[in-house]
Scaffold this active site. Structure first.
Site, PDB file in Angstrom:
ATOM      1  N   GLU A  81       0.841  -1.198   0.000  1.00  0.00           N
ATOM      2  CA  GLU A  81       0.000   0.000   0.000  1.00  0.00           C
ATOM      3  C   GLU A  81       0.874   1.245   0.000  1.00  0.00           C
ATOM      4  O   GLU A  81       2.022   1.194   0.415  1.00  0.00           O
ATOM      5  CB  GLU A  81      -0.864   0.033   1.277  1.00  0.00           C
ATOM      6  CG  GLU A  81      -1.727  -1.178   1.428  1.00  0.00           C
ATOM      7  CD  GLU A  81      -2.476  -1.207   2.761  1.00  0.00           C
ATOM      8  OE1 GLU A  81      -2.559  -0.166   3.433  1.00  0.00           O
ATOM      9  OE2 GLU A  81      -2.957  -2.290   3.093  1.00  0.00           O
TER      10      GLU A  81
ATOM     11  N   LYS B 217       2.001   4.686   1.662  1.00  0.00           N
ATOM     12  CA  LYS B 217       1.992   5.224   3.020  1.00  0.00           C
ATOM     13  C   LYS B 217       1.612   6.692   2.911  1.00  0.00           C
ATOM     14  O   LYS B 217       2.400   7.520   2.442  1.00  0.00           O
ATOM     15  CB  LYS B 217       3.364   5.062   3.663  1.00  0.00           C
ATOM     16  CG  LYS B 217       3.405   5.515   5.097  1.00  0.00           C
ATOM     17  CD  LYS B 217       4.700   5.069   5.751  1.00  0.00           C
ATOM     18  CE  LYS B 217       4.700   5.366   7.237  1.00  0.00           C
ATOM     19  NZ  LYS B 217       4.503   6.776   7.560  1.00  0.00           N
TER      20      LYS B 217
ATOM     21  N   ASP C 257       0.828  10.435   3.968  1.00  0.00           N
ATOM     22  CA  ASP C 257       1.517  11.283   4.937  1.00  0.00           C
ATOM     23  C   ASP C 257       0.560  12.330   5.508  1.00  0.00           C
ATOM     24  O   ASP C 257       0.544  13.475   5.087  1.00  0.00           O
ATOM     25  CB  ASP C 257       2.718  11.956   4.261  1.00  0.00           C
ATOM     26  CG  ASP C 257       3.664  12.535   5.284  1.00  0.00           C
ATOM     27  OD1 ASP C 257       3.495  12.246   6.483  1.00  0.00           O
ATOM     28  OD2 ASP C 257       4.561  13.293   4.885  1.00  0.00           O
TER      29      ASP C 257
ATOM     30  N   TYR D 279      -7.394   2.512   5.696  1.00  0.00           N
ATOM     31  CA  TYR D 279      -6.481   1.405   5.392  1.00  0.00           C
ATOM     32  C   TYR D 279      -6.544   0.220   6.343  1.00  0.00           C
ATOM     33  O   TYR D 279      -5.718  -0.672   6.247  1.00  0.00           O
ATOM     34  CB  TYR D 279      -5.047   1.914   5.266  1.00  0.00           C
ATOM     35  CG  TYR D 279      -4.559   2.725   6.451  1.00  0.00           C
ATOM     36  CD1 TYR D 279      -4.478   2.175   7.730  1.00  0.00           C
ATOM     37  CD2 TYR D 279      -4.167   4.049   6.271  1.00  0.00           C
ATOM     38  CE1 TYR D 279      -4.019   2.913   8.798  1.00  0.00           C
ATOM     39  CE2 TYR D 279      -3.714   4.805   7.340  1.00  0.00           C
ATOM     40  CZ  TYR D 279      -3.646   4.227   8.600  1.00  0.00           C
ATOM     41  OH  TYR D 279      -3.204   4.964   9.651  1.00  0.00           O
TER      42      TYR D 279
ATOM     43  N   LYS E 138      10.308   3.691   3.902  1.00  0.00           N
ATOM     44  CA  LYS E 138      10.246   5.126   3.644  1.00  0.00           C
ATOM     45  C   LYS E 138      11.035   5.459   2.375  1.00  0.00           C
ATOM     46  O   LYS E 138      12.152   4.976   2.192  1.00  0.00           O
ATOM     47  CB  LYS E 138      10.852   5.900   4.835  1.00  0.00           C
ATOM     48  CG  LYS E 138      10.125   5.673   6.146  1.00  0.00           C
ATOM     49  CD  LYS E 138       8.788   6.370   6.210  1.00  0.00           C
ATOM     50  CE  LYS E 138       8.894   7.762   6.750  1.00  0.00           C
ATOM     51  NZ  LYS E 138       9.027   7.915   8.173  1.00  0.00           N
TER      52      LYS E 138
ATOM     53  N   CYS F 201      24.926  37.282  21.822  1.00  0.00           N
ATOM     54  CA  CYS F 201      23.507  37.093  21.547  1.00  0.00           C
ATOM     55  C   CYS F 201      23.038  38.134  20.530  1.00  0.00           C
ATOM     56  O   CYS F 201      23.235  39.337  20.739  1.00  0.00           O
ATOM     57  CB  CYS F 201      22.704  37.230  22.841  1.00  0.00           C
ATOM     58  SG  CYS F 201      20.924  37.171  22.550  1.00  0.00           S
TER      59      CYS F 201
ATOM     60  N   CYS G 266      20.318  40.436  22.516  1.00  0.00           N
ATOM     61  CA  CYS G 266      20.589  41.311  23.662  1.00  0.00           C
ATOM     62  C   CYS G 266      22.066  41.621  23.833  1.00  0.00           C
ATOM     63  O   CYS G 266      22.446  42.389  24.707  1.00  0.00           O
ATOM     64  CB  CYS G 266      20.014  40.699  24.942  1.00  0.00           C
ATOM     65  SG  CYS G 266      20.983  39.319  25.564  1.00  0.00           S
TER      66      CYS G 266
ATOM     67  N   CYS H  85      22.506  31.940  25.403  1.00  0.00           N
ATOM     68  CA  CYS H  85      22.577  33.319  25.884  1.00  0.00           C
ATOM     69  C   CYS H  85      22.255  33.252  27.364  1.00  0.00           C
ATOM     70  O   CYS H  85      21.173  32.797  27.745  1.00  0.00           O
ATOM     71  CB  CYS H  85      21.560  34.186  25.147  1.00  0.00           C
ATOM     72  SG  CYS H  85      21.306  35.763  25.998  1.00  0.00           S
TER      73      CYS H  85
ATOM     74  N   CYS I 210      16.887  38.947  28.355  1.00  0.00           N
ATOM     75  CA  CYS I 210      16.931  38.796  26.898  1.00  0.00           C
ATOM     76  C   CYS I 210      15.498  38.656  26.352  1.00  0.00           C
ATOM     77  O   CYS I 210      14.793  37.700  26.681  1.00  0.00           O
ATOM     78  CB  CYS I 210      17.775  37.577  26.556  1.00  0.00           C
ATOM     79  SG  CYS I 210      17.892  37.251  24.799  1.00  0.00           S
TER      80      CYS I 210
HETATM   81  S1  IVH Z   1      -1.262   0.552   8.806  1.00  0.00           S
HETATM   82  C1  IVH Z   1      -1.147  -1.734  12.680  1.00  0.00           C
HETATM   83  N1  IVH Z   1      -1.376   1.569   6.382  1.00  0.00           N
HETATM   84  O1  IVH Z   1       1.758   5.392   8.979  1.00  0.00           O
HETATM   85  C2  IVH Z   1      -1.297  -1.015  11.387  1.00  0.00           C
HETATM   86  N2  IVH Z   1      -0.579   2.946   8.133  1.00  0.00           N
HETATM   87  O2  IVH Z   1       3.679   4.284  11.633  1.00  0.00           O
HETATM   88  C3  IVH Z   1      -0.917   0.412  11.486  1.00  0.00           C
HETATM   89  N3  IVH Z   1      -0.009   5.225   7.456  1.00  0.00           N
HETATM   90  O3  IVH Z   1       0.494   5.850  12.152  1.00  0.00           O
HETATM   91  C4  IVH Z   1      -1.045   1.295  10.360  1.00  0.00           C
HETATM   92  N4  IVH Z   1      -0.545   4.991   5.325  1.00  0.00           N
HETATM   93  O4  IVH Z   1      -0.842   6.867  10.307  1.00  0.00           O
HETATM   94  C5  IVH Z   1      -1.057   1.783   7.675  1.00  0.00           C
HETATM   95  N5  IVH Z   1      -1.544   2.353   4.203  1.00  0.00           N
HETATM   96  C6  IVH Z   1      -1.242   2.560   5.475  1.00  0.00           C
HETATM   97  C7  IVH Z   1      -0.767   3.815   5.935  1.00  0.00           C
HETATM   98  C8  IVH Z   1      -0.433   3.955   7.280  1.00  0.00           C
HETATM   99  C9  IVH Z   1      -0.093   5.821   6.259  1.00  0.00           C
HETATM  100  C10 IVH Z   1       0.485   5.872   8.687  1.00  0.00           C
HETATM  101  C11 IVH Z   1      -0.327   5.632   9.912  1.00  0.00           C
HETATM  102  C12 IVH Z   1       0.612   5.127  10.978  1.00  0.00           C
HETATM  103  C13 IVH Z   1       1.950   5.341  10.346  1.00  0.00           C
HETATM  104  C14 IVH Z   1       2.851   4.145  10.591  1.00  0.00           C
END
Ligand code: IVH
Length: 670
Positions: A111, A113, A115, A224, A311, A408, A411, A426, A432
């Protein structure tokens, strides 16, 4: 048709049009026609308050009513995912899963991720009943009213859609790039501070106190994960498809992979194409598809073993370093800031980047006029990661090496550097200006005294007018000081004074946090307040007594002890106490002393009461809640899904595990 029937009909039609527009992407009426129906509904609803429906399509428009957020305990903790950054990490994850499943075949759901910020939605009888932010994972903010303005989140689901009556669905709330850019353009025009990225904008928006603001800002959401008893055996991938049928927006881009190569194909594709998406993404999430296999793999303390986040590599650009300026914060720490030629990075224009401290400047060997590489760590904070040294020989504008300020910039005091610390400070903490103002701003901030009728601009103005020098001065303000000679600002002045008055009931732990003692964040403040019970108690604590508190180490103990012995701070605290601020924990009547002197760990999820309710129960019977297991722990109140590492530790130390039923019987509540 009478007006009541018409209201019901309009609501039904508008729900359907919403679905066609936002989920099917196939509207059957024009925007004007939709607006006309909505208009008609809102007028009728105004005439019939007795027919109010919290899930009427009209709530999408939001309301001007301001609301604070209630805290809600999550039915299941909202965990985060382990992060990986390399192919090797992904392979290792795949290998771990394969081994954990003893060689059985498995599928990985790939999937995007998203943001933004995670949200948990609860539906009861097919109606949205609760929307909660992640918070600390165990407890979040109830943002239901704000979430209702997000048009892709259904307020109620069609009776025949096949969804369970009650379920929880989790996902990500986002601000699409288009909304983000429009919002920042408007803010720029009003000379307001810009949001650094869509995630901050989404988060700021979702926490906004008026849902009308949220409605204007056009947030979006992708779901998700689905939790429903009825779907316990349905694979994750199929659940997301089902959720889409019910009317939720789920990603169209999920894929099942049956080998690590297929995972890499997915990753490579989206590393290239994610910029074409309407929303920000920062990686890929990989999840084991089969729920029985998920269960088999289980969880670590922080995250599932059956899922991981990969990531994307940060984007990097090259630009010219023009100048380094120095900023002074409320603690006196001086931060060097690089001022660069503007450069577009991951969708935002970057002009400035923190250089953190003198060591980093030196290790980069920065010169003014250098061409530098800028990256966004986690695509949020821009950072200089290197210098194009080859460009130096042909760069006529190259200047001297960047030197750290000796005095600083605000000040003029000579800066100091404490042994073992990277930062310069400072030392003029009591004179300050940015330090004085910064401390007052911290004092009034949401997690501290939460005086939201005051903001940084007002603090700045009062400070410049000589009305305030410290937090205690706030409580001396009079309406005539604030409202101007012609009394034109009477209303806002009164609001400020009301806010200050209200703050007198803010609990002691937040007063302690508001003082801005170094290393004393919200959690430490709470721990100290609960342990010492009052400012008096804390002031008479020796460094050794401070060190005995769980979670308090050398740095915190030294800082707290020193702070409370500084005459200026003593005076400030006395003046705040005189103003009527809470200087002790409000005593709650004990129900019994059955648990007196016992340190208890509450772990897992429970059936009869929420985890928070159990914690309150423990305190009301004289017991103490502690976070981690040690040999001093009396017993562990054990719910379902208590992690294996806790179990192991309890077994090793011989700490008894007590079930919910046993515990309630113990207290005579069973
Ligand atoms: S699954 C136990 N799926 O990424 C399952 N998370 O640290 C937990 N996030 O806090 C999450 N897209 O906010 C999942 N397709 C996706 C996601 C997703 C974004 C975020 C989510 C979570 C963080 C993972």
């Amino acid at each position: 048709m009478n007006e009541t029937q018409r209201i019901l009909q309009l609501r039904k039609e508008l729900h359907e049009h919403n679905h066609r527009y936002y989920i099917d992407n196939a509207p059957t009426i024009s925007d004007q026609a939709f607006d006309a129906l909505m208009d008609e509904l809102m007028k009728l609803e105004a005439r019939h308050p007795e027919l109010a429906d919290p899930n009427s399509p009209s709530v999408r428009v939001g309301s001007d009513l301001s609301h604070e957020f209630n805290q809600v305990v999550h039915a299941r903790p909202m965990l985060s995912l382990g992060n990986t950054y390399s192919r090797a990490d992904v392979e290792a994850f795949y290998q771990r899963v394969a081994e954990g499943l003893g060689g059985a075949p498995f599928e990985i759901c790939c999937e995007l991720k998203y943001d933004g910020l995670s949200i948990s939605l609860r539906y009861e009888h097919r109606r949205l009943s609760l929307a909660v932010t992640r918070g600390d994972g165990a407890i979040g903010d109830d943002v239901t009213e704000n979430v209702k303005t997000i048009r892709t989140i259904p307020l109620e689901l069609p009776a025949d859609c096949g969804c369970p009556d009650d379920f929880e669905i989790r996902g990500e709330v986002l601000m699409p790039w288009a909304s983000f850019e429009r919002l920042n353009a408007e803010r720029e025009a009003r000379e307001e501070q810009l949001f650094a990225n869509p995630r901050n904008a989404a988060s700021g928006t979702l926490k906004s106190k008026t849902s009308a603001v949220v409605a204007q800002r056009r947030l979006d959401a992708y779901l998700y994960y689905v939790y429903a008893d009825e779907l316990a055996h349905m694979p994750h991938f199929d659940r997301l498809h089902a959720a889409r049928q019910w009317g939720f927006q789920t990603s169209e881009h999920i894929r099942l992979a049956r080998s690590v190569d297929e995972i890499f194909e997915y990753i490579d594709y989206w590393d290239q194409h994610r910029r074409e998406l309407p929303v920000a993404t920062d990686g890929i999430v990989l999840k084991v598809n089969d729920p029985a296999q998920q269960q088999q793999l289980g969880f670590t303390a922080k995250s599932p073993r059956w899922a991981i986040a990969y990531k994307f590599k940060a984007e990097r650009e090259r630009t010219l370093l023009r100048e380094v300026t120095f900023q002074v914060g409320r603690t006196g720490a001086v931060t060097p800031v690089a001022n660069m030629d503007p450069v577009l990075l991951a969708g935002t224009v970057v002009r400035r980047a923190s250089l953190h401290n003198a060591d980093i400047i030196r290790s980069l060997d920065l010169h003014l006029g250098d061409y530098v590489y800028v990256e966004k760590a986690g695509e949020i904070i821009p950072q200089i990661v290197g210098v194009d040294t080859e460009a130096r020989s042909t760069n006529p504008a190259l200047g001297a090496p960047v030197a750290f300020a000796t005095h600083c910039p605000e000040c003029g005091a000579a800066l100091v550097r404490y042994p073992g610390e990277a930062a310069h400070y400072c030392p003029a903490s009591s004179t300050c200006p940015p330090q004085l103002k910064g401390r007052i701003e911290h004092f009034i901030s949401r997690d501290a005294m939460n005086i939201d009728s005051l903001g940084p601009e007002t603090v700045d103005e009062y400070f410049e007018r000589g009305l305030i020098h410290d937090a205690a001065d706030l409580y001396q303000l009079r309406v005539e000081d604030l409202c101007g000679p012609d009394r034109s600002r009477l209303r806002s002045a009164q609001r400020v004074l009301d806010g200050l008055e209200d703050s007198k009931s803010v609990p002691f732990e937040r007063v302690l946090y508001a003082l801005g003692i170094r290393f004393v964040g919200k959690v430490v403040a709470k721990t100290l307040a609960r342990h010492f019970r009052s400012m008096e108690g804390l002031r008479s604590a020796t460094p050794e007594a401070l060190l005995e508190v769980e979670g308090v180490g050398e740095a915190i103990a030294t800082s707290v002890y020193g702070f409370l012995r500084d005459p200026a701070n003593i005076l400030l605290i006395e003046r705040l106490a005189e103003a009527g601020l809470q200087m002790e924990v409000q005593q709650k009547e004990l129900v019994s002393r059955k648990l007196e002197g016992q340190s208890i760990v509450v772990s897992g999820t429970f059936l009869f009461h929420s985890r928070d309710e159990y914690k309150q129960l423990i305190e009301s019977h004289g017991g103490k809640n502690v976070g981690s297991i040690s040999k001093k722990t009396a017993f562990i109140l054990m719910g379902q899904d208590m992690g294996p590492s806790k179990r192991e530790k309890a077994a090793k130390l011989g700490i008894p595990l007590v079930s919910e039923e046993e515990f309630l019987n113990k207290l005579g509540n069973g």
